[in-house]
Design an enzyme around this catalytic site. Sequence first.
Site: not given
Length: 364
Positions: A63, A66, A112-113, A115, A142, A178, A246, A317
């Site tokens: 996270g 990336k 609420r990225m 990916f 990942n 996620s 999360t 993180y």
Amino acid sequence: MLWPALRSVLFQLDPERVHHLAHWALHRVPLAVARARRPAPIPALAVRCMGLDFDGPVGLAAGFDKGDVALPGLFGLGFSHVEIGTITPRPQPGNDRPRLFRLPEHRALLNRMGFNNEGMEACARRLAALPPAARLGPVGINVGKNKVTPNEDAAADYLACIERLHPYADYLVVNISSPNTPGLRQLQERDALDRLLRACVRHLAERAPGKPLLVKLAPDLSPEALDEAVDVAIAAGAAGIVATNTTLSRAGVERHPRAAEAGGLSGAPLERLATDVVRRCYARAAGRVPIVGVGGVMDAEGAYAKIRAGATLVQAYTGLIYGGPGFVGRVNAGLARLLERDEFSTLSDAIGADHRQGGGKAAG
């Protein structure tokens, strides 16, 4: 003492902008400087896991990087391993901004990225360009599916990432947990999980026999669903369980103005829940595979709680965001003191101690 003052300044800026500034700085750390600044390993904290040697238990959770691949800078902070990702087959921008929020009163983040990443090809090119010496510890990758890929076709996305990225990974993690990709967590259901993991394990075994593939689970599964997921993962050949991602829960932050925002919560409010999940995964796995503990690792005590609950490795993180560049060094030093207090010679002796009678003196 400089970090709290700098953090107060940085926390006045947009969180995602600060994230990019941090990456910009980490990318510019020369390897020689990273080696010189890297905290000296503490021999008692070394651990061997999945056939890999780690000079300590504390790694960087997926996270943060990336696919930008700022490995020298990140290892220079003291992490024993770095997990890159989540990486998808094709580039995707992620969810609309704003999508990353601080909850400083709770030492937490809400994201609420979705990916956001430049795809597996860009990641592979950057990893291929790195000199081997830049890998100061194991590197995990990942992997996930693109948002537009329906769940019935998800396996193709995971297999594509494994195919392209496995040469550059010491281990891989299948991310199906996620909360920010619609429907992704449905892949944790028994039949879907079994099909996906068997395909991934088989694909990797054909290309890199013995290379570990792990699965990352959500903290919001019911106890029964968690037990089932662990059983399915082990039966399918997974080499380990990453617990956890999360949480959708807002326990402990209900009254915060950001609590109603969509996304996953990380940091201190997740610590107890994530540790409970580690404990249950360890008991269910019964020594068959290692557990990587993630979620609310903000200090040495939090890391140690996960280790005693059954984690062989831990990852952080949000702890880095709040703890700053000296975070890993402080956690490792604290872990060494806690091991000595509880009369453990090595970290390996403390793994799962809470499950054993007479497993060292009572923690805390």
